[in-house]
Design an enzyme around this catalytic site. Structure first.
Site, PDB file in Angstrom:
ATOM      1  N   LYS A 161       0.688  -1.166   0.099  1.00 30.54           N
ATOM      2  CA  LYS A 161       0.046  -0.078   0.203  1.00 30.54           C
ATOM      3  C   LYS A 161       1.118   1.341   0.027  1.00 30.54           C
ATOM      4  O   LYS A 161       1.954   1.210   0.414  1.00 30.54           O
ATOM      5  CB  LYS A 161      -0.901   0.054   1.027  1.00 30.54           C
ATOM      6  CG  LYS A 161      -0.144  -0.166   2.573  1.00 30.54           C
ATOM      7  CD  LYS A 161      -1.270  -0.376   3.737  1.00 30.54           C
ATOM      8  CE  LYS A 161      -0.541  -0.581   4.882  1.00 30.54           C
ATOM      9  NZ  LYS A 161      -1.514  -0.716   6.100  1.00 30.54           N
ATOM     10  N   ARG A 211     -10.921  -0.710  14.407  1.00 30.12           N
ATOM     11  CA  ARG A 211     -10.889   0.637  14.716  1.00 30.12           C
ATOM     12  C   ARG A 211     -11.116   1.000  16.099  1.00 30.12           C
ATOM     13  O   ARG A 211     -12.083   0.660  16.616  1.00 30.12           O
ATOM     14  CB  ARG A 211     -11.733   1.628  13.646  1.00 30.12           C
ATOM     15  CG  ARG A 211     -11.732   2.973  14.219  1.00 30.12           C
ATOM     16  CD  ARG A 211     -10.308   3.774  14.050  1.00 30.12           C
ATOM     17  NE  ARG A 211      -9.558   3.507  12.986  1.00 30.12           N
ATOM     18  CZ  ARG A 211      -9.875   4.459  12.055  1.00 30.12           C
ATOM     19  NH1 ARG A 211     -10.651   5.337  11.998  1.00 30.12           N
ATOM     20  NH2 ARG A 211      -8.826   4.294  10.794  1.00 30.12           N
ATOM     21  N   ARG A 226     -14.379  -3.721  10.881  1.00 29.38           N
ATOM     22  CA  ARG A 226     -14.414  -3.551   9.586  1.00 29.38           C
ATOM     23  C   ARG A 226     -14.226  -4.887   8.632  1.00 29.38           C
ATOM     24  O   ARG A 226     -13.079  -5.065   8.338  1.00 29.38           O
ATOM     25  CB  ARG A 226     -13.863  -2.336   8.955  1.00 29.38           C
ATOM     26  CG  ARG A 226     -14.575  -0.936   9.664  1.00 29.38           C
ATOM     27  CD  ARG A 226     -13.677   0.019   9.873  1.00 29.38           C
ATOM     28  NE  ARG A 226     -12.109  -0.202  10.167  1.00 29.38           N
ATOM     29  CZ  ARG A 226     -11.009   0.386  10.095  1.00 29.38           C
ATOM     30  NH1 ARG A 226     -11.240   1.663   9.295  1.00 29.38           N
ATOM     31  NH2 ARG A 226     -10.137   0.243  10.477  1.00 29.38           N
ATOM     32  N   ARG A 234      -9.682  -5.881   1.788  1.00 27.87           N
ATOM     33  CA  ARG A 234      -9.699  -4.622   2.521  1.00 27.87           C
ATOM     34  C   ARG A 234     -10.730  -4.322   3.529  1.00 27.87           C
ATOM     35  O   ARG A 234     -11.756  -4.365   3.274  1.00 27.87           O
ATOM     36  CB  ARG A 234      -9.725  -3.516   1.529  1.00 27.87           C
ATOM     37  CG  ARG A 234      -8.373  -3.652   0.437  1.00 27.87           C
ATOM     38  CD  ARG A 234      -8.604  -2.630  -0.623  1.00 27.87           C
ATOM     39  NE  ARG A 234      -9.691  -2.775  -1.713  1.00 27.87           N
ATOM     40  CZ  ARG A 234     -10.246  -1.803  -2.703  1.00 27.87           C
ATOM     41  NH1 ARG A 234      -9.747  -0.836  -2.732  1.00 27.87           N
ATOM     42  NH2 ARG A 234     -11.243  -2.347  -3.301  1.00 27.87           N
ATOM     43  N   ASP A 274      -5.689   1.262  13.888  1.00 30.47           N
ATOM     44  CA  ASP A 274      -6.138  -0.131  13.066  1.00 30.47           C
ATOM     45  C   ASP A 274      -5.530  -1.329  13.712  1.00 30.47           C
ATOM     46  O   ASP A 274      -4.112  -1.421  13.696  1.00 30.47           O
ATOM     47  CB  ASP A 274      -6.163   0.329  11.597  1.00 30.47           C
ATOM     48  CG  ASP A 274      -6.927   1.429  11.216  1.00 30.47           C
ATOM     49  OD1 ASP A 274      -7.811   1.789  11.711  1.00 30.47           O
ATOM     50  OD2 ASP A 274      -6.708   1.810  10.014  1.00 30.47           O
ATOM     51  N   GLU A 282      -1.985   0.637  11.483  1.00 30.45           N
ATOM     52  CA  GLU A 282      -1.932   2.089  11.369  1.00 30.45           C
ATOM     53  C   GLU A 282      -2.267   2.870  12.603  1.00 30.45           C
ATOM     54  O   GLU A 282      -3.147   2.442  13.445  1.00 30.45           O
ATOM     55  CB  GLU A 282      -2.679   2.305  10.251  1.00 30.45           C
ATOM     56  CG  GLU A 282      -2.402   1.875   8.806  1.00 30.45           C
ATOM     57  CD  GLU A 282      -3.339   2.568   7.688  1.00 30.45           C
ATOM     58  OE1 GLU A 282      -3.953   3.465   8.042  1.00 30.45           O
ATOM     59  OE2 GLU A 282      -3.296   1.795   6.672  1.00 30.45           O
ATOM     60  N   ASN A 284      -4.079   6.386  13.234  1.00 29.40           N
ATOM     61  CA  ASN A 284      -4.607   7.503  12.246  1.00 29.40           C
ATOM     62  C   ASN A 284      -4.800   8.827  13.191  1.00 29.40           C
ATOM     63  O   ASN A 284      -5.522   8.600  14.159  1.00 29.40           O
ATOM     64  CB  ASN A 284      -6.060   7.209  11.713  1.00 29.40           C
ATOM     65  CG  ASN A 284      -5.882   5.774  10.775  1.00 29.40           C
ATOM     66  OD1 ASN A 284      -5.884   6.263   9.714  1.00 29.40           O
ATOM     67  ND2 ASN A 284      -6.139   4.620  11.529  1.00 29.40           N
TER      68      ASN A 284
END
Length: 317
Positions: A161, A211, A226, A234, A274, A282, A284
């Protein structure tokens, strides 16, 4: 005294209020009697070293249609505001960076900026994870195709990514022998001109990309998983993932404990991490989402908790 809240965000007419985290923050600010002022990135400017903006007084209503009204545009000195929420979505480009310099001048004048402008610049949402290797699956950042292929050969099943993407854009799964390997690497790295991240594929993505929201280092006790759509890798809502709320696991809380001191140190008051399986993927810091989904499922008021933390910061200043 009425507090004045500036919010830098994408055009409010284009949001989906029933799922927009910035909108939840505006509703909470208004409930507390604060005066929200809305600004876009192109409203920010600087006169003789003083950051200013063309801002519009804002009134919000919690409904799907006709959810906002704005007053007449006015010029404001950013340093005269009590709080500014920087909620502009990526891309994280030069214009975004310039905006952080304007916000930093306001911070120097005494305004609380959420999140701290310098940390918005410093903490790339993918690379910031490097500070917590104990929480992460193996990864590599490179733009050289040979190095990326070497990582693929080592791990056989990986995710690639770009460093500046969001919403699942340009995220690919690569497995040994995939005939599209070279083309995908060329696309993600722009033929070797742009850095990319590769991570060992985490099969627990089938159970969702979680999340987790943290307010001043303290996690909200529920995550929003998710779950990828059929045939997808994804876990992004924008890529068709469905969502499911769930309590944090012991591992989730351990990851939050690992990163919380650094978040506080860097002035990152509102963060969304995440987590896939047992691994942090990640951090964020720009405009974390999922407030409204978690509020609705578990009867929370996450924006209320955030503004409690903001008011504590203001009381200490």
């Amino acid at each position: 005294m009425t507090r004045r809240l500036g919010i830098v965000m994408d055009p409010i007419e284009g949001i989906k209020p029933w799922k927009d985290s910035s909108f939840a923050m505006l509703l909470e600010a208004q409930r507390r009697g604060w005066q929200p002022l809305v600004m876009r990135l192109d409203d920010l400017h600087m006169d003789d070293g003083i950051a200013r903006a063309i801002a519009r007084p804002l009134e919000v209503t919690d409904r799907r249609e006709d959810h906002y009204r704005t007053g007449n545009a006015c010029s404001v000195v950013l340093g005269d505001l009590d709080v500014i929420l920087m909620r502009k979505d990526p891309p994280f480009d030069l214009e975004y960076i310039y905006a952080t310099y304007f916000l930093e001048q306001a911070e120097e004048a005494g305004t609380l900026v959420v999140n701290r402008p310098q940390s918005l610049r410093d903490c790339n949402e993918k690379l910031f994870t490097r500070e917590f290797p104990q929480c992460c699956a193996p990864f590599r950042v490179a733009r050289d195709a040979g190095l990326l292929i070497e990582f693929l050969e080592q791990h056989e099943d990986i995710i690639i990514k770009p460093l500046d993407g969001m919403g699942g854009h340009s995220i690919f799964r690569l497995r040994m022998g995939d005939p599209n390997t070279n083309a995908i690497i060329e696309a993600v790295t722009d033929h070797g001109c742009r850095q990319a991240m590769v991570q060992r594929f985490i099969p627990e993505i089938r159970d969702g990309d979680k999340r987790i929201l943290l307010i001043d280092g303290e996690p909200v006790p529920y995550a929003l998983a998710r779950i990828p759509a059929e045939g997808e890798n994804r876990g992004n809502i924008a890529a068709g993932a469905r969502t499911r709320g769930q309590p944090l696991s012991e591992r989730d809380r351990w990851i939050c404990d690992q990163i919380a001191p650094r978040l506080r140190e860097k002035g990152l008051l509102f963060v969304g991490i995440d987590v896939i399986g047992d691994y942090l993927t990640e951090i964020n810091v720009t405009s974390p989402t999922c407030i409204r989904e978690l509020d609705a499922e578990f009867g929370l008021n996450i924006a209320g908790d955030l503004f409690d933390a903001i008011e504590r910061r203001l009381a200490r200043s």
